[in-house]
Design a protein around this motif. Structure first.
Motif, PDB file in Angstrom:
ATOM      1  N   PRO A 552       0.812  -1.227   0.000  1.00  0.00           N
ATOM      2  CA  PRO A 552       0.000   0.000   0.000  1.00  0.00           C
ATOM      3  C   PRO A 552       0.841   1.271   0.000  1.00  0.00           C
ATOM      4  O   PRO A 552       0.331   2.348  -0.301  1.00  0.00           O
ATOM      5  N   ASP A 553       2.141   1.140   0.304  1.00  0.00           N
ATOM      6  CA  ASP A 553       3.001   2.322   0.319  1.00  0.00           C
ATOM      7  C   ASP A 553       3.887   2.383  -0.928  1.00  0.00           C
ATOM      8  O   ASP A 553       4.882   3.108  -0.942  1.00  0.00           O
ATOM      9  N   GLN A 558       0.466   3.058  -6.461  1.00  0.00           N
ATOM     10  CA  GLN A 558      -0.593   3.909  -5.918  1.00  0.00           C
ATOM     11  C   GLN A 558      -1.006   4.968  -6.935  1.00  0.00           C
ATOM     12  O   GLN A 558      -2.194   5.212  -7.165  1.00  0.00           O
ATOM     13  N   GLN A 561      -2.902   3.424  -9.814  1.00  0.00           N
ATOM     14  CA  GLN A 561      -4.255   3.051  -9.411  1.00  0.00           C
ATOM     15  C   GLN A 561      -5.158   4.290  -9.352  1.00  0.00           C
ATOM     16  O   GLN A 561      -6.293   4.266  -9.829  1.00  0.00           O
ATOM     17  N   ARG A 562      -4.626   5.361  -8.814  1.00  0.00           N
ATOM     18  CA  ARG A 562      -5.401   6.598  -8.720  1.00  0.00           C
ATOM     19  C   ARG A 562      -5.705   7.172 -10.102  1.00  0.00           C
ATOM     20  O   ARG A 562      -6.812   7.663 -10.359  1.00  0.00           O
TER      21      ARG A 562
END
Length: 630
Positions: A552-553, A558, A561-562
């Motif tokens: 998740p980090d 990330q 995905q965003r």
């Protein structure tokens, strides 16, 4: 087309007979589809399971195509050195010999690698050790300049011997050495003096390029494919068709090739090399920039950098400015090689810092933690699909193949990530009967994983499974901490079983010990998910402690995905679930490697059957008989 198909089939039969193999319907189906793609039927994705013989499945039609089109060229790009070596030393010579018997034509082939894979004669013949580079060697644990010097002398003598023997001084053929020593006898593309080099006519790299230009079949790697796309097609000769083997690795390798890092150590190393050519103020400012970067990195969050007013962003702007100022002091024309290579280093620092300082929405800049050398800044493209679509697949008919391309049951996820919009996808199956050879056990009754590490119930079940298998276990864990905890628990709870853990020794040594003793287990993390092949009774149980979603980090995933979510898509399924599905396919594929293998894949994460995305992930795995009954 019909005549080429007949020639392809004959080459394939000859090549298979030569190695004592047997005809496989999937291999023949693949060869027909590859030839159709080469002759103008667009992009092709081929899932060819382990044991299909996919190398010959694309080599036979490639050779048939080249026989019919003697001015054409086919490039094969692999992800790993192991497959590149297998193709160059075994599969291609076998297929070319079969082709010559069938057609009477000998198709020339070559292996093409990046510049730094070959010794540079200018570096080989310069005296002494580059002290600025020695600074970097200290980072890598080289214990002394005398040890490094001895290693460099050995490599220089070897390179001169390669020249006399008319060989290419390829790093893979070099005597054992550390990376810091190789850096003393090689150069990057940016540092290369090219035509101005006094040894240009003897250059190993130029010889390798010339051999490639005379060849119709070229083996290279994914990184060279990316470099070729990023630099206007200058890294590879022109080609009419492309095969991308190990295509499940393509996005990762292209991302890596298009990424750049900036560390305090690199800035200091380049500044020291440039000092003799800079005025005092500029030189001191350049050296100070390394300390400023160290401080900014230490104070930053280990996450994506998005604020242009943050201390790290401001520091990157400062490094950009001081390196630009330093470049201005190199502008006088000179034939001095040391000066040219110092300038190349400064230019690289400038370009990376400038790219990072822009904080372009199409890039992701973040702070990365390194195990031994502290933090560094990294920049990578948010998406490589556009790059591949525009600069690779729009120009060339391509075949992408792997044992794991159908993620979630179809090719759409893989095609989207590599930028292919219009394609044909075929699954030629596997010679293995997964329903009869393997069981998928999912631990439905165990608690879902948490961030607190591997739980006591999971450790208990790991030990019970290892006991039931009598060892013979490959344990694939989401973290090194979990692998070590499971190893400690099994050593205490399962007498008579030897448990090896990644980190206890080099991976090759661990694999050897695992293979030699059936009562031995090997536990580890990511490199074991894809990088180990142990057929037979050695491995009859594969344990996967949790679904391998991205951390998740992880700033890059990330951000990807965003970006998908902001464009109206499902970021979790497109990025996180696709990532996990690919790794599950690779990890569970470690179990069945031959027609005689039998065993169990045990996934100790109930979400594989309880979560809504579980069916998507299970469709990515081999079609084992499935149970939740422990």
């Amino acid at each position: 087309m019909a005549e080429q198909a007949q020639v392809s089939a004959e080459i394939l039969r000859e090549a298979v007979d030569d190695i004592g193999g047997e005809r496989r319907a999937g291999q023949e189906q693949m060869a027909d589809a590859v030839l159709a793609a080469f002759t103008g039927h667009g992009q092709l994705l081929v899932q060819a399971g382990t044991g299909t013989g996919k190398s010959l499945g694309y080599l036979a039609p490639a050779l048939a195509y080249l026989c019919e089109n003697p001015r054409s060229r086919v490039v094969i790009a692999t992800a790993t050195l192991a497959l590149q070596s297998q193709l160059a030393n075994k599969d291609i010579p076998n297929a070319v010999a079969a082709c010559e018997r069938v057609t009477g034509k000998a198709i020339p082939s070559a292996v093409l690698k990046g510049r730094s894979n070959y010794a540079c004669l200018q570096r080989v013949r310069e005296a002494g050790i580059d002290q600025a580079a020695l600074f970097g060697a200290d980072e890598l644990g080289q214990s002394s300049s005398s040890e490094l010097g001895a290693a460099v002398v050995g490599l220089r003598e070897w390179a001169e011997g390669q020249l006399l023997e008319k060989c290419l001084a390829d790093r893979d053929d070099a005597p054992p050495h550390v990376g810091a020593a190789w850096a003393q006898v090689s150069v990057s593309a940016r540092e290369c003096l090219a035509q101005t080099c006094p040894f240009f006519n003897e250059c190993f790299v130029e010889k390798s390029r010339e051999i490639a230009r005379r060849s119709q079949l070229i083996v290279t790697n994914h990184a060279m494919l990316a470099v070729n796309a990023l630099h206007g097609g200058t890294a590879l000769p022109e080609h009419d068709a492309l095969v991308i083997d190990e295509a499940h690795e393509l996005v990762t390798r292209v991302t890596s090739a298009a990424s750049a890092e900036l560390s305090p150590q690199a800035v200091e190393r380049v500044a020291k090399r440039a000092l003799p050519f800079l005025d005092d103020d500029t030189g001191l400012d350049f050296l100070d920039a390394a300390d400023d970067l160290q401080q900014a990195l230490d104070e930053a969050e280990p996450a994506r950098v998005e604020d242009p007013d943050s201390a790290l962003a401001v520091c990157l702007q400062s490094i950009r400015d001081i390196s630009r100022q330093a470049l201005g002091q190199f502008e006088s024309d000179t034939e001095d090689n040391t000066r040219k290579q110092a300038r190349a280093g400064v230019e690289e620092i400038f370009e990376v810092a400038e790219k990072m300082a822009r904080l372009d929405p199409g890039d992701v800049v973040w702070v990365s933690e390194r195990d031994r050398f502290g933090r560094q800044a990294v920049v990578a493209p948010l998406d490589v699909a556009g790059l591949m679509r525009d600069l690779v697949f729009s120009e060339t008919n391509a075949v992408l193949t792997s044992a794991t391309l159908k993620i979630g049951g179809d090719f759409n996820s893989m095609a989207a990530t590599v930028g292919i919009d219009d394609y044909r996808g075929i699954d030629v199956g596997s010679p293995f009967d997964y329903q009869r050879q393997g069981i998928l056990y999912v631990a439905k009754e165990l608690p879902a994983p948490s961030r607190d590490g591997i739980s006591s119930p999971v450790l208990t079940q790991v030990a019970e499974l290892v006991w039931a298998a009598g060892g013979r276990t490959l344990g694939l864990f989401a973290s090194q901490r979990a692998a070590e905890a499971a190893a400690r628990h099994c050593r205490a709870e399962v007498p008579g079983v030897n448990v090896l853990c990644q980190g206890d020794a080099q991976l090759g040594e661990l694999t050897r010990r695992f293979t030699e003793s059936p009562t031995t287990c090997l536990f580890g993390t990511l490199s074991l998910w894809q990088g180990i092949d142990v057929p037979g009774q050695t491995c009859q149980l594969v344990i996967i402690d949790k679904i391998p979603f991205p951390r998740p980090d992880d700033p890059l995933l990330q951000a990807r995905q965003r970006a998908v979510a902001e464009a109206g898509g499902n970021g979790f399924m497109r990025v996180a679930a696709t990532h996990a599905g690919l790794l599950l396919a690779q990890g569970s594929g470690r179990l069945i490697r031959t027609l005689d293998d039998r065993g169990v894949v045990a996934v100790l994460d109930p979400r594989l059957v309880t979560a809504r995305y579980g069916s998507f992930l299970r469709k990515s795995m081999p079609d084992f008989w499935t149970t939740t009954d422990f």
